[in-house]
Design a protein around this motif. Structure first.
Motif, PDB file in Angstrom:
ATOM      1  N   GLY A 196      -3.313  13.403  -0.445  1.00 42.41           N
ATOM      2  CA  GLY A 196      -3.754  12.221   0.295  1.00 42.41           C
ATOM      3  C   GLY A 196      -4.871  11.486  -0.409  1.00 42.41           C
ATOM      4  N   ALA A 197      -5.845  12.235  -0.929  1.00 39.23           N
ATOM      5  CA  ALA A 197      -6.983  11.613  -1.612  1.00 39.23           C
ATOM      6  C   ALA A 197      -6.538  10.876  -2.874  1.00 39.23           C
ATOM      7  N   ILE A 198      -5.678  11.499  -3.657  1.00 35.14           N
ATOM      8  CA  ILE A 198      -5.209  10.871  -4.895  1.00 35.14           C
ATOM      9  C   ILE A 198      -4.387   9.623  -4.597  1.00 35.14           C
ATOM     10  N   GLY A 199      -3.459   9.740  -3.641  1.00 40.69           N
ATOM     11  CA  GLY A 199      -2.628   8.596  -3.292  1.00 40.69           C
ATOM     12  C   GLY A 199      -3.445   7.430  -2.758  1.00 40.69           C
ATOM     13  N   GLN A 200      -4.436   7.731  -1.907  1.00 39.05           N
ATOM     14  CA  GLN A 200      -5.225   6.657  -1.306  1.00 39.05           C
ATOM     15  C   GLN A 200      -6.163   5.994  -2.310  1.00 39.05           C
ATOM     16  N   PHE A 201      -6.675   6.746  -3.261  1.00 37.60           N
ATOM     17  CA  PHE A 201      -7.551   6.143  -4.271  1.00 37.60           C
ATOM     18  C   PHE A 201      -6.805   5.034  -5.013  1.00 37.60           C
ATOM     19  N   PHE A 202      -5.590   5.321  -5.425  1.00 39.99           N
ATOM     20  CA  PHE A 202      -4.817   4.311  -6.149  1.00 39.99           C
ATOM     21  C   PHE A 202      -4.403   3.152  -5.250  1.00 39.99           C
ATOM     22  N   ALA A 203      -4.244   3.418  -3.947  1.00 46.25           N
ATOM     23  CA  ALA A 203      -3.776   2.382  -3.025  1.00 46.25           C
ATOM     24  C   ALA A 203      -4.906   1.628  -2.335  1.00 46.25           C
ATOM     25  N   ARG A 253       0.833  -1.209   0.000  1.00 49.87           N
ATOM     26  CA  ARG A 253       0.000   0.000   0.000  1.00 49.87           C
ATOM     27  C   ARG A 253       0.862   1.251   0.000  1.00 49.87           C
ATOM     28  N   HIS A 254       1.910   1.239   0.837  1.00 53.14           N
ATOM     29  CA  HIS A 254       2.732   2.442   0.947  1.00 53.14           C
ATOM     30  C   HIS A 254       3.616   2.657  -0.270  1.00 53.14           C
ATOM     31  N   ILE A 255       3.895   1.594  -1.013  1.00 56.41           N
ATOM     32  CA  ILE A 255       4.622   1.776  -2.263  1.00 56.41           C
ATOM     33  C   ILE A 255       3.818   2.695  -3.180  1.00 56.41           C
ATOM     34  N   VAL A 256       2.504   2.489  -3.185  1.00 57.32           N
ATOM     35  CA  VAL A 256       1.625   3.326  -4.019  1.00 57.32           C
ATOM     36  C   VAL A 256       1.263   4.615  -3.291  1.00 57.32           C
ATOM     37  N   TYR A 257       0.732   4.465  -2.074  1.00 51.76           N
ATOM     38  CA  TYR A 257       0.160   5.603  -1.342  1.00 51.76           C
ATOM     39  C   TYR A 257       1.186   6.681  -1.010  1.00 51.76           C
ATOM     40  N   VAL A 297     -14.519   5.206  -0.675  1.00 46.87           N
ATOM     41  CA  VAL A 297     -14.980   6.558  -0.343  1.00 46.87           C
ATOM     42  C   VAL A 297     -14.515   6.963   1.058  1.00 46.87           C
ATOM     43  N   PRO A 298     -14.846   6.180   2.129  1.00 47.63           N
ATOM     44  CA  PRO A 298     -14.309   6.571   3.445  1.00 47.63           C
ATOM     45  C   PRO A 298     -12.795   6.495   3.498  1.00 47.63           C
ATOM     46  N   ASN A 299     -12.214   5.608   2.698  1.00 48.57           N
ATOM     47  CA  ASN A 299     -10.763   5.490   2.649  1.00 48.57           C
ATOM     48  C   ASN A 299     -10.135   6.787   2.148  1.00 48.57           C
ATOM     49  N   VAL A 300     -10.686   7.315   1.057  1.00 51.75           N
ATOM     50  CA  VAL A 300     -10.180   8.564   0.486  1.00 51.75           C
ATOM     51  C   VAL A 300     -10.462   9.733   1.423  1.00 51.75           C
ATOM     52  N   GLN A 301     -11.664   9.727   2.036  1.00 46.76           N
ATOM     53  CA  GLN A 301     -11.999  10.786   2.992  1.00 46.76           C
ATOM     54  C   GLN A 301     -11.022  10.788   4.155  1.00 46.76           C
ATOM     55  N   ARG A 302     -10.719   9.590   4.666  1.00 49.19           N
ATOM     56  CA  ARG A 302      -9.778   9.486   5.782  1.00 49.19           C
ATOM     57  C   ARG A 302      -8.405   9.987   5.367  1.00 49.19           C
ATOM     58  N   ALA A 303      -7.951   9.558   4.172  1.00 48.43           N
ATOM     59  CA  ALA A 303      -6.619   9.955   3.717  1.00 48.43           C
ATOM     60  C   ALA A 303      -6.519  11.463   3.534  1.00 48.43           C
TER      61      ALA A 303
END
Length: 321
Positions: free
Chosen positions: A136-143, A95-99, A192-198
């Motif tokens: 954060g939102a962009i990184g988390q969407f991909f991850a 996840r962190h490789i992407v995020y 959605v909550p993942n991106v919101q959280r990020a």
């Protein structure tokens, strides 16, 4: 610049964004492995006493084996083994490789090329907020798919203790099973909550670190060294935990809920529905379940990440963040 001159440049100058991506990934992997047991403890705490589970009858006749952070962590070690504190660490690193790679590159690009600094080289707070939340939102969407696998694998030990069959044999099997059951959309369950959280976490992490660091450099005798990085990272970890924990609880519950054959959640219709059910059934403070391990993880995670990242950049000849 001629091709020969370009080839003679150091790697960070030839491929600046790729270099920063790689450096941020290295720093994030170190921080993730060091603090991962706290992340597992936090995840287990967030699904304790889930009102929707009890209403659905899924947990009928079962007792909650853990109550607080220390008892939860001790229970995992005693009943599942010490190594289980790192269960799900592999997808977490993926996840962190992407995020982390994406969010750091996006934030610096927004700060230096899109939003722009002020004349005194400071970065206005509102711009830092926009940059941090966007990155954060962009990184988390991909991850998001790797985060989904991480959360579900973290719950495998609990399923074993409850007498339920294990769902996955490993990371690759988890990815393939989720994909076969829910399709491509299934890999983004809870995004959605993942991106919101990020977005909230990075408003706390990136925004706070960048703002505090440059405030200290511009307004105090402190210089750009490990002490300044430590102070800024401690502030960023606390703010990120306060802003991100409610969305993190919602994200964990949506990702961990049972699903039908079409990949639809059986407990919650959406992140808003999960939020409402949690508050109605368990009270507002249920949104801060796992806050202590979240904060205790984010504080050292931020400290390890930022110190490692700044030092790696310095060693590799890249300018300070």
């Amino acid at each position: 610049m001629s091709p020969a001159e370009e080839k003679s440049l150091p790697l960070p100058e030839r491929w600046p964004r790729a270099s920063k991506f790689a450096l941020s990934v290295c720093a994030a992997a170190v921080a993730e492995l060091v603090t991962f047991p706290l992340d597992l403890t936090k995840t287990r705490l967030q699904v304790q006493g889930e009102a929707a589970v009890h209403r659905s009858g899924v947990a009928a006749g079962q007792t909650v084996p853990y109550r607080g952070m220390l008892r939860t962590a001790a229970g995992i070690v005693q009943e599942e083994g010490l190594q289980k504190l790192w269960q799900g660490a592999t997808p977490a690193v993926y996840r962190h490789i992407v995020y982390s790679g994406v969010r750091m590159v996006v934030y610096e690009h927004l700060r230096d090329s899109v939003l722009g600094r002020a004349e005194d080289d400071s970065f206005p707070l509102w711009k830092a907020v926009v940059g941090g939340m966007s990155a954060g939102a962009i990184g988390q969407f991909f991850a998001s798919p790797t985060d989904l696998v991480k959360v579900q694998m973290q719950m495998e030990g609990k399923r074993k203790l409850e007498g339920k069959p294990l769902r996955f044999r490993g990371v690759h099997h988890a990815f393939m099973k989720i994909l076969s059951e829910g399709g491509i959309r299934g890999l983004w369950a809870g995004w959605v909550p993942n991106v919101q959280r990020a977005a909230l976490v990075n408003m706390g992490d990136l925004t706070t670190y960048d703002s505090v660091k440059h405030f200290l450099l511009l307004n105090t005798p402190l210089v750009d060294n490990s002490l300044t990085h430590s102070v800024a990272s401690c502030c960023s970890g606390l703010v990120a935990a306060v802003l991100g924990t409610p969305a993190d609880v919602v994200k964990t519950r949506i990702m961990n809920q049972p699903r039908d054959k079409h990949g639809r959640g059986l407990l919650y219709k959406s992140s808003t529905d999960c939020l409402i059910q949690s508050v109605r059934g368990e009270g507002f403070l249920s949104l801060y379940k796992g806050f202590i391990p979240t904060w205790m993880r984010m504080a050292p995670w931020s400290l390890v990440f930022w110190l490692t990242y700044e030092q790696i950049r310095r060693i590799c000849g890249v300018s300070s963040f």
